[in-house]
Write a protein that holds these residues in place. Sequence first.
Motif, short mmCIF file in Angstrom:
data_model
loop_
_atom_site.label_atom_id
_atom_site.label_comp_id
_atom_site.label_asym_id
_atom_site.label_seq_id
_atom_site.Cartn_x
_atom_site.Cartn_y
_atom_site.Cartn_z
N ASP A 2 -8.73 8.63 -2.35
CA ASP A 2 -10.19 8.74 -2.42
C ASP A 2 -10.70 9.78 -1.42
OD1 ASP A 2 -10.33 6.85 -4.40
OD2 ASP A 2 -10.66 5.18 -3.02
N ALA A 3 -10.15 9.74 -0.21
CA ALA A 3 -10.54 10.73 0.80
C ALA A 3 -10.13 12.13 0.36
CB ALA A 3 -9.93 10.39 2.15
N ALA A 23 -3.84 9.14 6.20
CA ALA A 23 -4.63 8.56 7.28
C ALA A 23 -3.70 7.87 8.27
CB ALA A 23 -5.64 7.56 6.72
N GLU A 39 0.86 -1.19 0.00
CA GLU A 39 0.00 0.00 0.00
C GLU A 39 0.89 1.23 0.00
OE1 GLU A 39 -3.19 -0.20 3.08
OE2 GLU A 39 -1.87 -1.70 3.97
N ASP A 77 -4.46 8.20 1.20
CA ASP A 77 -5.85 7.89 0.88
C ASP A 77 -6.34 8.91 -0.15
OD1 ASP A 77 -8.57 7.37 0.77
OD2 ASP A 77 -8.73 6.96 2.92
#
Length: 474
Positions: free
Chosen positions: A244-245, A254, A218, A242
Amino acid sequence: MSAVFDPTRVAHLGGRFAPVTEEVDAVDLDVVGELPRELDGVYLRNGPNPRFSPVGSYLYPIDGDGMLHGVWMSEGRARYRNRFVRTPAMRAEEKAGHALWGGVESMIFPGADEVGQDLAGDFKPIPDINVVEHAGRLLALGEADCPYRMGPGLDTLGKETFGGRLPGGITAHPKTDPSTGEMAAFCYALEPPWLTWSVVAADGSVSTGPTPVAGVEEPLMIHDMALTDRYLVLVLAPAFFDLDAAMSGGSFLAWRPERGTRVALIPRDGTEVRWAQEEAFWLWHTVNAYDTPEGQVVLDYVQWPALSLGGESSGEGAGGATARGLTRAVVDPATGTVRRTRLDDMRVELPRIDDRLIGSPHRRIAMAAGSGRNAGLLSGEYDALRWFDTGGGGPVTRLWDAGDLSVGEPAFAPSPGSVDGGGYWLTYATDRTDGTSWLLVLPDEDPAGGPVARVRIPVRVPLGLHGAWLPTEE
């Protein structure tokens, strides 16, 4: 995130951190005290300095254009020059007369009609964190991108890909082995391979890499590394990207403490990575690491309980995170365990040693520190310097209270011919009462006694981040 943004509400765009836009040359700088004549070279420092008022967001210390500040010293005299690191993106903004890219949290990118196809729709290069010299190359470094090569007069020569061998770049804190001249580096990315390491030989050629680190699946952030005779040492704290966030207005990083922190010992011979697992903690900066005769690795660093970005004030960070002081970790590759010990509880950051001892046991650690007197200091702002001595009859600490001065990272300038110690600690400082900036020169033999010389800088030098002493070649 909305493009509506008020820079006046961001503390790190004002006061001692406020950017400067004028590029200045000055000779025969005023010196209070006596500048040691044995100092013959240049002290350079890089740091965030937005060329134009930011749009969308601004997150210290990640955002901001790079600016190099240099003080050249010889025969007891000094001169100064500062220059922007002019990437193609900055040149496009200078042509437009305003910022075109938003801060990293805002996800604002210019289109091809504004900046051309090559620059459109991508993150802006931000080589604003560190400056190093290796194999005759002077490099301005960013968080995770290609460095920019700078000329001896601080003019920008262009992106450095090391002959095309490292097209993804490196992070801001490579480490050079003083015995071999090899520069070890790593880089994280937002797509596979998530984490790679590489080695640049003493002659500037890429001898290893980029090599993926097996076991990383990741995208995550790693700011610094350490180097021993046997290993590259990477601390993988649970700070995950992140996107998408970020696209929906949230945080692009995050903190997931339930995942814990892993330490990767990457053998320099290319064999299998050794992993160790520990409870979650964060570090911005390592001090140094070295191998023990028993096969363990000693790593000194400044520990945080959690990731803190842009929110620290008087030591308090986002979510209550506080820099918890100087820490030693002993990593055992055979058992996969980490044993941590607190060395010093004082609020410190930006640790440095004599770089000639990288990868070997070190004697003295210099750090920027908070005296505890000033409640209004921001993240990256310190009003004292602290030294921690590791050897002899037990640890010894020394402190120099800088009074009305806010100080930055101390860098070591060894005296010619000295081996361990024997030299001076250099740092920029800004007076909180009138905004004047100085280069401070403190002797290693008695650093707590204060500077032997204060060199007046003709412009204010914004606080942060990293620098290097480059002696004149004989």
